[in-house]
Enzyme design. Structure first.
Site, PDB file in Angstrom:
ATOM      1  N   CYS A  72       0.838  -1.199   0.000  1.00 40.73           N
ATOM      2  CA  CYS A  72       0.000   0.000   0.000  1.00 40.73           C
ATOM      3  C   CYS A  72       0.876   1.253   0.000  1.00 40.73           C
ATOM      4  CB  CYS A  72      -1.008  -0.037   1.143  1.00 40.73           C
ATOM      5  SG  CYS A  72      -2.335   1.184   0.959  1.00 40.73           S
ATOM      6  N   HIS A 167      -3.540  -4.842   0.643  1.00 46.42           N
ATOM      7  CA  HIS A 167      -2.963  -5.322   1.900  1.00 46.42           C
ATOM      8  C   HIS A 167      -2.988  -6.846   1.915  1.00 46.42           C
ATOM      9  CE1 HIS A 167      -2.580  -1.536   4.164  1.00 46.42           C
ATOM     10  NE2 HIS A 167      -3.546  -1.138   3.353  1.00 46.42           N
ATOM     11  N   GLU A 169      -1.683  -8.840   4.013  1.00 46.83           N
ATOM     12  CA  GLU A 169      -1.846  -9.316   5.394  1.00 46.83           C
ATOM     13  C   GLU A 169      -3.298  -9.301   5.841  1.00 46.83           C
ATOM     14  OE1 GLU A 169      -1.547  -4.862   5.940  1.00 46.83           O
ATOM     15  OE2 GLU A 169      -0.815  -6.339   4.500  1.00 46.83           O
TER      16      GLU A 169
END
EC number: 4.3.2.10
Length: 186
Positions: A72, A167, A169
């Site tokens: 990001c 993202h 994660e």
């Protein structure tokens, strides 16, 4: 060792857990790292300010071939400047980040990507989690794109530089697979 850049903001804990890296803003630890991850959350200007003491070592490591994963804001910081505010990014790409005309891109979306080691084992059409208001326009650096108010760059890979606008994660198994793929790079 994977150095996860701590610039005073960002989603560090989940990236640290996924990659078993070391969260740091210590130039020595960054210099010793085998890989660098710049996780993302926050503003371009704040990130520029947050890395002022480690900017040169990050640039040097990337130029010397250390694998870099930008997430990001970690993708955005690779650019020279942003409509978001003042400051000079790492300037690997001499472009200005743009602001979406209609709101914030938040939620699940796909990435149209070229075959790449970082996406190994990830099916085309998988969804990833995005949350951003600024974007990199399409350019020679674009290896993956996403549609929201038009197409924008959502994946970059040039040599040892890997960067995603989403993202991983927060993107379930496809995102964790991408992080594992980066962690396994030689």
């Amino acid at each position: 060792m994977i150095a996860i850049i701590d610039y005073g903001s960002g989603n560090l804990a989940s990236v640290e857990k996924a990659l078993h890296g070391v969260v740091t803003s210590d130039p020595y630890k960054i210099d010793m790292a085998d890989k660098i991850v710049f996780p993302g959350a926050g503003s371009f200007s704040a990130a520029v300010s947050g890395i002022k003491n480690i900017r040169d070592i990050i640039i040097e490591k990337i130029r010397n071939g250390t694998p870099y994963l930008g997430i990001c804001l970690g993708l955005e910081i690779l650019f020279s400047e942003s409509e978001e505010g003042p400051g000079t990014g790492l300037s690997f790409f001499n472009e200005r980040l743009k602001r979406f005309k209609k709101g914030i891109h938040m939620g699940w979306n796909t990435v149209e990507f070229n075959d790449n080691i970082i996406f190994s084992g990830i099916k085309k059409g998988e969804y990833f989690y995005f949350v951003h208001r600024y974007y990199a326009p399409l350019g020679s650096y674009t290896c993956g794109k996403t549609f929201f108010n038009g197409y924008f760059t959502s994946f970059i890979n040039i040599n040892n530089i890997y960067a995603v606008q989403f993202h991983p994660e927060k993107s379930g198994e496809p995102g964790l697979k991408l992080l594992r793929n980066f962690g396994e790079l030689a």
